[in-house]
Design an enzyme around this catalytic site. Structure first.
Site, PDB file in Angstrom:
ATOM      1  N   ASP A  20       5.627  14.641   1.098  1.00 22.58           N
ATOM      2  CA  ASP A  20       4.196  14.905   1.210  1.00 22.58           C
ATOM      3  C   ASP A  20       3.805  15.344   2.614  1.00 22.58           C
ATOM      4  OD1 ASP A  20       4.078  14.204  -1.413  1.00 22.58           O
ATOM      5  OD2 ASP A  20       2.845  12.428  -1.147  1.00 22.58           O
ATOM      6  N   ARG A 102      -2.562   0.614  10.362  1.00 27.99           N
ATOM      7  CA  ARG A 102      -3.261   1.896  10.519  1.00 27.99           C
ATOM      8  C   ARG A 102      -3.947   2.070  11.882  1.00 27.99           C
ATOM      9  NH1 ARG A 102       0.384   3.067   7.321  1.00 27.99           N
ATOM     10  NH2 ARG A 102      -0.084   3.377   5.104  1.00 27.99           N
ATOM     11  N   ASP A 131      -6.649   4.036   3.090  1.00 24.17           N
ATOM     12  CA  ASP A 131      -6.041   4.457   4.344  1.00 24.17           C
ATOM     13  C   ASP A 131      -6.791   5.601   5.017  1.00 24.17           C
ATOM     14  OD1 ASP A 131      -4.097   2.555   4.564  1.00 24.17           O
ATOM     15  OD2 ASP A 131      -2.537   3.747   3.592  1.00 24.17           O
ATOM     16  N   SER A 185       4.712   4.219  -5.667  1.00 18.84           N
ATOM     17  CA  SER A 185       4.734   4.616  -4.257  1.00 18.84           C
ATOM     18  C   SER A 185       4.878   3.371  -3.388  1.00 18.84           C
ATOM     19  CB  SER A 185       3.457   5.374  -3.883  1.00 18.84           C
ATOM     20  OG  SER A 185       2.326   4.526  -3.985  1.00 18.84           O
TER      21      SER A 185
END
Length: 412
Positions: A20, A102, A131, A185
């Site tokens: 990705d 993050r 996110d 995922s």
């Protein structure tokens, strides 16, 4: 290709080296005709990072524009440990493993942008998840003028088929297992592993055994319990079994203890900040042990008033981290109060690990508030006069007695 109006000239991309973000790298170059800088963070996800460098070079990124950094110590010291001083749990269960990573990634994105003269940063978070919010709130808090590019909200590559077609058209290598629909995922760092999507989307179905990657099945864990001791100084773990270690080394060691004994599994349906419910499988082996140990040492070192106030603040603090407000003034205000509470949270906790569970079985500290003389069922040698309790009860009962008398009068 000519650049679009107001297009960024140079973009720092949070780059994993996976399919990705490799597609995003090429898309940025194609869509904006801009220079791309890649940033890959080692947060303890357990993957080799050199392939990310090679892939970025293959996709045309100049060597001086490829940043790969080991942030494990900073991650645990400056983000994980402060959060654990609060005993933070989102919605009472989730140890915030993805959420807390993050702000550090965003911090470095913004810093590298300043260092390289980039005018934008980019991430690979989708438009459905949390996110995107976390990355962007942190970036804007640190640089209000930064431009943030979120390709998943902009491009027309709206299916796995289109992504693969774009990759093939641009000579982006595709692993064989990426040619079909991935079963789920995964996001991983030193604190946890998070698995979501596909085979996990129906919350009524048991998660398949292969989803769990960091812990053995508790039923298959050793039949003999293991005991360990964790030492704390001012709320932070400093040693295991008397051996001093750095923050990241401690979490790494606790992860291995937790893996061996099947500790830290969570099947959780949470409320995302963007409004939907999401089912995830989380594995936080070392963090689960650390939380139990921290609670254990607080039991004897933290004053009841301070501890109860801190517990009342915790849900708000956890929500701020989950929602992406690490760099907000309210999180920093709460952190100051939490850190103040930890001044005497120093000592050692003994824990028992057994088949998926971790329990505190002993704790001691020079800073202890526990007084055996006051609580003993034996002769306390005058440490506590039990007659004092009568007046204490009468004062606290006064308003209840007045309420009861009024209600009886009105009923009569």
């Amino acid at each position: 290709m000519s650049a679009k109006p107001n297009a960024p000239k140079k973009v720092v991309l949070a780059y994993s080296g996976g399919l990705d973000t490799s597609i995003i790298l090429k898309w940025l170059k194609t869509e904006y005709d801009c220079e791309v800088v890649t940033f890959t963070a080692d947060l303890g996800q357990g993957e080799e990072l050199d392939p990310a460098r090679k892939k970025a070079e293959m996709l045309g990124v100049a060597p001086e524009n490829i940043f790969i950094e080991d942030l494990r110590e900073e991650f645990v010291r400056d983000f994980v440990f402060p959060m654990f001083r609060a005993n933070a749990l989102y919605e009472g269960l989730y140890l915030l493993g993805t959420s807390i990573a993050r702000p550090l990634i965003s911090k470095r994105l913004v810093e590298i942008a300043a260092q390289t003269g980039a005018d934008a940063v980019a991430h690979g978070a989708t438009g459905k998840g949390n996110d995107q919010v976390r990355f962007e709130l942190a970036a804007y808090a640190l640089n209000p003028d930064i431009k943030v590019i979120a390709p998943w909200r902009e491009w027309d590559l709206t299916s796995r088929t289109k992504l693969l077609e774009f990759a093939e058209a641009n000579q982006i290598p595709i692993a064989k297992d990426k040619r079909g629909e991935a079963p789920f995922s995964v996001d991983a760092n030193l604190l946890h592993t998070s698995s979501e999507g596909k085979v996990l989307e129906n919350p009524a179905d048991d998660a398949p055994d292969y989803v769990y990657q960091r812990t053995v099945n508790p039923e298959d864990a050793p039949d003999t319990p293991e005991f360990i001791e964790i030492s704390f100084e001012k709320g932070d773990a400093t040693a295991i079994n008397g051996e001093s270690m750095s923050p990241a080394t401690i979490l790494t060691a606790l992860n291995e203890y937790g893996r061996k004994h099947g500790v830290g599994r969570l099947d959780f349906v949470e409320n995302r900040f963007v409004g939907m419910k999401s089912r995830g499988i989380y594995e936080t082996p070392g963090g689960t042990i650390l939380l139990e140990a921290h609670r254990g040492i607080e039991q004897i070192t933290l004053d009841s008033g301070a501890g109860h106030l801190k517990d009342s603040l915790m849900p708000r603090y956890a929500e701020l981290i989950y929602n992406g407000f690490w760099f907000s003034p309210e999180r920093e205000m709460l952190q100051a109060a939490i850190d103040k509470s930890q001044e005497h949270v120093t000592g050692t906790v003994r824990l028992k690990l057994y088949k998926g569970s971790v329990r505190t079985v002993g704790r001691w500290s020079e800073h202890s508030l526990y007084s055996e003389a006051h609580v003993t069922f034996e002769d306390d040698a005058g440490a506590y006069d039990q007659k004092d309790a009568a007046g204490f009860i009468q004062l606290n009962a006064l308003r209840l007695k007045l309420l009861a008398a009024r209600n009886r009068r009105l009923k009569g």
